[in-house]
Structures are given as C-alpha cells and as structure tokens.
Design a protein around this motif. Structure first.
Motif, PDB file in Angstrom:
ATOM      1  N   PHE A   1     -18.085   1.255  -2.687  1.00  0.00           N
ATOM      2  CA  PHE A   1     -16.864   2.060  -2.810  1.00  0.00           C
ATOM      3  C   PHE A   1     -16.363   2.525  -1.442  1.00  0.00           C
ATOM      4  N   LEU A   2     -17.302   2.755  -0.509  1.00  0.00           N
ATOM      5  CA  LEU A   2     -16.883   3.115   0.854  1.00  0.00           C
ATOM      6  C   LEU A   2     -16.088   1.951   1.466  1.00  0.00           C
TER       7      LEU A   2
ATOM      8  N   LEU B   1     -14.396  -0.314  -0.171  1.00  0.00           N
ATOM      9  CA  LEU B   1     -13.096  -0.378  -0.858  1.00  0.00           C
ATOM     10  C   LEU B   1     -12.121   0.645  -0.287  1.00  0.00           C
ATOM     11  N   LEU B   2     -12.645   1.862  -0.015  1.00  0.00           N
ATOM     12  CA  LEU B   2     -11.776   2.938   0.477  1.00  0.00           C
ATOM     13  C   LEU B   2     -11.298   2.639   1.905  1.00  0.00           C
ATOM     14  N   VAL B   3     -12.231   2.187   2.752  1.00  0.00           N
ATOM     15  CA  VAL B   3     -11.876   1.894   4.152  1.00  0.00           C
ATOM     16  C   VAL B   3     -10.821   0.782   4.206  1.00  0.00           C
TER      17      VAL B   3
ATOM     18  N   THR C   1      -8.353   0.376   2.407  1.00  0.00           N
ATOM     19  CA  THR C   1      -6.986   0.831   2.103  1.00  0.00           C
ATOM     20  C   THR C   1      -6.338   1.575   3.275  1.00  0.00           C
TER      21      THR C   1
ATOM     22  N   GLY D   1     -10.793  -4.805  -0.999  1.00  0.00           N
ATOM     23  CA  GLY D   1     -10.062  -3.547  -1.193  1.00  0.00           C
ATOM     24  C   GLY D   1      -8.553  -3.678  -1.080  1.00  0.00           C
TER      25      GLY D   1
ATOM     26  N   MET E   1     -20.114  10.817   5.311  1.00  0.00           N
ATOM     27  CA  MET E   1     -19.377   9.953   4.382  1.00  0.00           C
ATOM     28  C   MET E   1     -18.492  10.802   3.470  1.00  0.00           C
TER      29      MET E   1
ATOM     30  N   PHE F   1     -15.549  12.099   5.357  1.00  0.00           N
ATOM     31  CA  PHE F   1     -14.546  11.035   5.531  1.00  0.00           C
ATOM     32  C   PHE F   1     -13.767  10.838   4.239  1.00  0.00           C
TER      33      PHE F   1
ATOM     34  N   TYR G   1      -9.883  11.505   4.102  1.00  0.00           N
ATOM     35  CA  TYR G   1      -9.011  10.349   3.882  1.00  0.00           C
ATOM     36  C   TYR G   1      -8.159  10.554   2.637  1.00  0.00           C
TER      37      TYR G   1
ATOM     38  N   MET H   1      -4.943   3.421  -6.046  1.00  0.00           N
ATOM     39  CA  MET H   1      -6.308   2.930  -5.822  1.00  0.00           C
ATOM     40  C   MET H   1      -7.149   3.999  -5.125  1.00  0.00           C
ATOM     41  N   ILE H   2      -6.499   4.712  -4.193  1.00  0.00           N
ATOM     42  CA  ILE H   2      -7.244   5.684  -3.380  1.00  0.00           C
ATOM     43  C   ILE H   2      -7.825   6.803  -4.242  1.00  0.00           C
TER      44      ILE H   2
ATOM     45  N   VAL I   1     -10.897   5.534  -6.438  1.00  0.00           N
ATOM     46  CA  VAL I   1     -12.023   5.104  -5.582  1.00  0.00           C
ATOM     47  C   VAL I   1     -12.622   6.303  -4.862  1.00  0.00           C
TER      48      VAL I   1
ATOM     49  N   LEU J   1     -16.353   7.749  -5.335  1.00  0.00           N
ATOM     50  CA  LEU J   1     -17.199   7.800  -4.137  1.00  0.00           C
ATOM     51  C   LEU J   1     -17.704   9.217  -3.886  1.00  0.00           C
TER      52      LEU J   1
ATOM     53  N   LEU K   1     -20.499   9.973  -6.233  1.00  0.00           N
ATOM     54  CA  LEU K   1     -21.725   9.277  -5.801  1.00  0.00           C
ATOM     55  C   LEU K   1     -22.351   9.999  -4.614  1.00  0.00           C
ATOM     56  N   GLU K   2     -21.504  10.431  -3.665  1.00  0.00           N
ATOM     57  CA  GLU K   2     -22.025  11.110  -2.475  1.00  0.00           C
ATOM     58  C   GLU K   2     -22.656  12.454  -2.829  1.00  0.00           C
TER      59      GLU K   2
END
Lengths: 511, 165
Positions: free
Chosen positions: A175-176, A178-180, A182, A446, B22, B25, B29, B45-46, B49, B53, B56-57
């Motif tokens: 997922f990291l 995928l995010l990066v 974008t 991504g 992470m 970020f 972001y 999408m952002i 996702v 994320l 999960l973190e």
C-alpha cells in the motif's frame, strides 16, 4: 483470419534477399545489451539507432529495429536473475524466483530457463498476432477504463501473495508503494505531494525508485560478502547448465503457454504493458501451483511465468499498433514512429491494404526470436560471468550504471536522487523484514490504477458501479475474487495438512 | 534467525521509528492531497489507500509496542548481536552516502571525475585490496561509462572530456 495470398507475399518479401538478415545480429545484440543494463532501455536503443536506419533500405531497417526490440525483452531478465535488479520493469517478477535460484548456485539453469521461456513466450505472442491481428488489436477498443482497472487490480492482488512472513508488513509495503505512485499531478491537474519541485510534477520516476529499492534489497546486502555466491563451485558459469535450464523449461509448458496467452492479451491493451503482464502471469502461476509456498524461494515456474508473459506482451502490443495505429507503450511508440518513417504505419486502412507487410514483420519477428535463442545463449554465457566478479567490483559498477541510467531515464538529477533515497528506504524495509517486491508492485501499478479508476468514475457519471455493470469488467472482477478465494482456501488446507503431519507422526510413535 | 531479524529485535526503537515515519508520510500526503482538492476525482484512490495504510501502520505500531513491553528472552538474546553486523551497517550507510556525494559532485567536477572518485571510494569500502587495480579499473570504467552516456546517448550531463561543464 489469415489471408493466405498476403501471407505468401509477406514471406516472399522477407526472404527475397538473405543479406537483409545480416542486420538481425547487431540488432539483437544491441537489444540484449540495452535490456541487460539496469537503467538503459529499448526506447533509448531505438532512439539512438533510429538515425542509422535512415540510410538503410526498408527491409533491413525493419529487421534491425525489430532485432533490438526482441533482444531487449530477454536482455532485461539477465540482471534480474544474476543480481536481483530487473533491466526493465517488465522483468520485475523474474527477480522473485530467478535471483533465489542464483543464490542456490542455479544461475546457469535460471538463465537458460529464462531465455527459452522468453523465446517460447515471444513465439506465442507473435503467433497469436499472425493468427488474429485484427481481433487481438480490436480487443483494445472493447476494453475501456473499467476493464483496464480490473486487469490492474488483478496484478495488484500479487501484493497479497508477496506478503512474506508477516502479513501486516507485506500489505503495508504494497500500500505504501501504491500511495507513493500517486505523487505528482493528477489527471485533473491537481498537484499532490510535489513539495514544489517541478521535476516531481510527473510523479516519482518509477523505474529509478524500483532500481533503488531492489539495489538496496540486494546490492547493499552483498556489502561485506566477497561474492554473490560464496561457494566457488556454485558460481561456475557453464554452457551445459544454461542448456539444461533451456531443456528444463519445456517441462513447464503449461505455465509458459498460460503466460504467453496472458501476456499477449494484456499487451494488446494500450498503456498496460509488460510489467502488468508479468505480474499477473506470476500471480496466476503461483495460485495454480500445488505448492504456492515454493514461489519466491527459487521455483523455476516463477521465472517461466514471468518471462513468457513479458515477452509475449510485445506481440499483443504490436497487434494494437498495427490494427489501430496506437502504440501500447513507450517502446511501441518509438517503433511506430520508426516504422512510419519507412512508410509502415498502422490503423484499419493500412491493415486492409497492406496486410502482407504486417505478415512480413511478424515472420521477421518469428525468425529473429529463433535467432535470439542462439545469440542469447552466447550472450548469456558471457553475461553470467558477472556472478564470478568479486563484490568490490560488481556492486560499485552496477550502482554507477544504475545511477547514470536513472539520470538518462529522467533527463535530470531527479532520477539518481530518487534512486538513492529509495535505496535507503529499501534498506530499512529489508532490515525490518518488509517485502521490497510488494512495494515495487504497488509503485508500478499505482499510477495506472488511479488513472483508470478515475476514468471509470467519469465514464460512469460520478459513479463507480460501472466497474460491475459492464460484462467483461464484472467477469474479470468475479474471476479475481474467485481465484483469490480459491488460492486462500487451498493454502489454508495445505497449511492444515502440514500442521496435522507432525501430529500424525506423534500419534504413530505413541502407538 | 536471520541477521535482519536479529537486528530488528535488537532495536525495536528502530522499527518503531520506521513505522512512525511511514505513518507521518501517510498522514502528511493525505492532507497535502486533501488540501489541494477535496474533489472525489482527486481522492478517489488516495483516500482508500491512505486509510488502509494508516490502519496497517497503527496495527504495526501497536504490535511493536506490545512486544517492547512484553520484553522477554528474545529481546535480551538479540542484544548479543555481533560486531560484524554493526560494521556491515556502517558500510551500508557509507555506501548510501557515497551515492549522494557522487550526485552532488557531478555538477561541480563533471561526470568522469565524480564517477572515478565514486568507483575508487566504494571499491575500497567494499574491500578492494590492490590500489593499482582499483585506480586502473575505476579510471577505465568511469571513462567508458561517461563516454557512453554523454557522447553516445547525448545526455546533458556536466562533463570535462566529452561534453560541457
């Protein structure tokens, strides 16, 4: 389907002067070289050597360019197998099992297997192109953004299977990525996370980031070791081993055939390309195998699945190029430009009037694919010697090539800077047991996923139900869900069997 | 137990810091994108996702904190990490730094000299014993590669010999 008169005419055109074929060898060698150096690409090779073809006749020029194109497809798998760095994004899945084979001392077999799988995959892709250039090319017209999103989603499910030993960390890495991916300007012109850096408006350069992540995963890991393979016997380069790997590949013909078909179909979708094809094929090979847990540990089927799909995807891309006049990716865009300089364009009118030219190109490609096997064997034999180099020579040399290559890809210092930053990120990920491969899959897919999701949303009038109302899209979705659930159930059953085995033994002992 | 697992257990703080970075970020972001445009087309999408994320973190953070407080023999055993692992880690930092220095040097002294210095520095760092071999190999490799990238591929890299500074 096949127009026999045109077929014979194309064949005759191609072989009217055997001297035309002399340029196939330098073409293949240049392609192999540009494919096998991380950071260099077939696009660069075509761009550099395009002016040379201005002075050639039509046929030798086409053969020369096709040689570069075909050679590069296999070339990129050589560093993927030997040093865990794919020469191009299309070989990313080759690293998953190719490099573990090298670590086991099976680099000769892995290279031979990759070569033959690549040759067989290419033959499948171009044979499909020969048989069904129009239907395959028109497939691109029937697949809109919702279907493309589903194909990309299919590739993304690989993140789940690359999770490593820790599911949470594996998913977080994916997922990291995928995010990066974008980061940059969205399709609607909105800037996200660019920090005001103009070079980031196009997003993070994926290939530079990928080399950085892989470099850290492996090159950094080699620091402190004298050789890639400690055992001097195991790092021996042998033609016999390469040939044995080649022969071994025929054992995996279902995997190669499946990869070839998946690659040709995905390659025919404009803008999707070899990277998605190899990831989907790898994921499907793993799901279909009785021992999916062996994938990622040096299973030859993983190499066969990836190589057959990435090579055959170019046949599919050529179908779209000829049938619609649309390039499927960067390499076919340059090829289309180069072909058009010699009067060979694409599109429905062209195909109906000059189908014999298309057949000629396809026959030329098929001939060169067979030649690739011989040229590739010799090239591989010498390239495999990289594993015999001590790390104090190998690691700095590869790093320098990759740093300059990432500059070449971005035409700015952003490439090498991103590569270095992602090398540090990859090193941390490796230290804390995050699967780097999952992050790379996310990075590659991504941007594509976001673009197609957004277009689907717009196409559906601000509604995403369009993803499930179009028949192909829905069928793909159901297939993805079905195959994922089936593979989960099967691995759970396999785990259950493994758990029960020691218990049974204990029981037997007790008796 | 692999060397990475040993290292990860030796320094739970390191992993904690990595997950926090992470998470930082992800949050930064998301808000960067959110502030740029709140339209669904921008966040399509952002939003999902980054939400997944972040969850999960947070789960990773919770797991790590629980493990830190649980302590136990594993974390004590991990303290027995070897000196060679530390030395290897130092070499990796130095190697990553030399990549950064190489990039910084190109505009100042040209690609050939930077590549030559990078090769010498990293070859010695990775254990090349012979100075003569190191210098000769570095020189030839740096020149050939610079020629390929600057002259053959026509890259606009600052170059002393094959292009312009």
């Amino acid at each position: 389907m096949i127009q026999w008169h045109a077929l014979v005419s194309g064949f005759t055109l191609l072989f009217q002067d055997p001297m035309n074929w002399i340029l196939a060898f330098p073409g293949l060698l240049i392609g192999l070289f540009f494919g096998s150096v991380p950071g260099l690409s077939v696009i660069m090779a075509l761009a550099i050597f395009l002016p040379v073809t201005f002075y050639m006749h039509f046929l030798p020029a086409i053969i020369f360019m096709m040689g570069m194109y075909i050679g590069s497809l296999f070339g990129s798998s050589i560093p993927a197998v030997l040093i865990n760095i794919p020469g191009m994004a299309g070989s990313v899945a080759t690293t998953f099992d190719g490099y573990p084979m090298t670590r086991k001392g099976q680099h000769n077999e892995a290279l031979g297997l990759a070569l033959t799988a690549s040759v067989l995959g290419s033959l499948t892709g171009f044979a499909l192109l020969l048989l069904a250039v129009k239907p395959l090319g028109l497939l691109g017209l029937h697949l809109g953004p919702p279907e493309m999103f589903m194909v990309i989603l299919w590739g993304t499910t690989l993140i789940g299977t690359l999770r490593g030993r820790n599911t949470l960390r594996g998913l977080a890495a994916g997922f990291l990525g995928l995010l990066v991916a974008t980061i940059g300007t969205s399709a609607m012109g909105v800037q996200r996370g660019t920090l005001g850096i103009p070079q980031l408006l196009d997003g993070v350069p994926v290939f530079a980031a990928m080399i950085g992540l892989f470099a850290a995963a492996e090159l950094f890991n080699l620091i402190g070791k004298r050789y890639v393979q400690a055992d001097s016997e195991k790092r021996r380069v042998s033609m016999r081993g390469i040939l044995a790997g080649s022969v071994q590949s025929f054992k995996y013909w279902p995997t190669i055939l499946r990869g070839g078909v998946i690659g040709a179909i995905i390659g025919a979708i404009p803008g999707v390309g070899a990277a998605v094809a190899c990831l989907v094929s790898y994921g499907e090979a793993k799901r279909a195998d009785r021992h999916p847990e062996t994938f990622g540990t040096g299973n030859p089927k993983g190499v066969a699945a990836s190589e057959s799909a990435n090579s055959s995807s170019e046949g599919g891309a050529m179908a779209t190029m000829f049938a619609l006049g649309l390039p499927g990716g960067g390499a076919t865009a340059v090829m289309l430009g180069a072909f058009s300089l010699h009067g060979l364009t694409g599109g429905p009118t062209f195909i109906s009037q000059h189908i014999n030219w298309v057949y000629m190109v396809v026959f030329g490609a098929l001939g060169q694919i067979v030649l690739l096997w011989f040229v590739g064997l010799v090239y591989t034999y010498f390239a495999a010697r990289a594993v015999t180099l001590p790390t104090h020579v190998l690691v700095p040399s590869i790093t320098l090539m990759a740093l300059l290559g990432s500059y070449a890809l971005t035409s700015s210092f952003l490439g090498p800077i991103v590569m270095t930053l992602f090398a540090v990120l990859g090193w941390w990920m490796k230290t804390y047991d995050y699967p780097v491969a999952g992050a790379v899959v996310g990075l590659i897919l991504g941007k594509l996923a976001e673009g197609n999701l957004l277009r689907s949303y717009q196409l559906g009038g601000g509604n995403l139900t369009i993803l499930f109302t179009r028949p192909i899209s829905l069928a793909l979705f159901l297939f993805i869900v079905g195959s994922t659930v089936w593979s989960m159930l099967r691995s759970r059953r396999a785990a259950g069997r493994r758990d029960s085995k020691p218990h049974d033994r204990t029981g037997a002992n007790a008796e | 137990m692999t060397i990475n697992e040993v290292r990860a257990r030796r320094r739970p703080w390191g992993h904690l810091l990595f997950v926090l970075l992470m998470l930082a970020f992800t949050v930064w972001y998301f808000f960067s994108a959110f502030n740029a445009s709140r339209a669904a087309s921008n966040l399509i999408m952002i939003l999902p996702v980054s939400a997944i994320l972040a969850v999960l973190e947070i789960a990773l953070l919770a797991t790590e904190i629980r493990r830190m407080f649980a302590g136990g023999p594993e974390s004590r055993r991990a303290d027995e990490d070897t000196k060679s692992a530390k030395a290897g880690e130092r070499s990796k930092w130095l190697y990553a730094t030399s990549m950064g220095v190489f990039i910084l040097l190109i505009p100042r002294i040209g690609v050939e000299a930077s590549a030559f210095l990078f090769m010498i520095g990293t070859m010695r760092l990775l254990g090349s014993k012979s100075w003569i071999f190191t210098i000769v190999y570095s020189l030839i490799f740096a020149l050939v590669l610079s020629y390929l990238f600057v002259s053959v591929m026509n890259l606009t890299l600052p170059s002393l010999l094959f292009g312009q500074m």
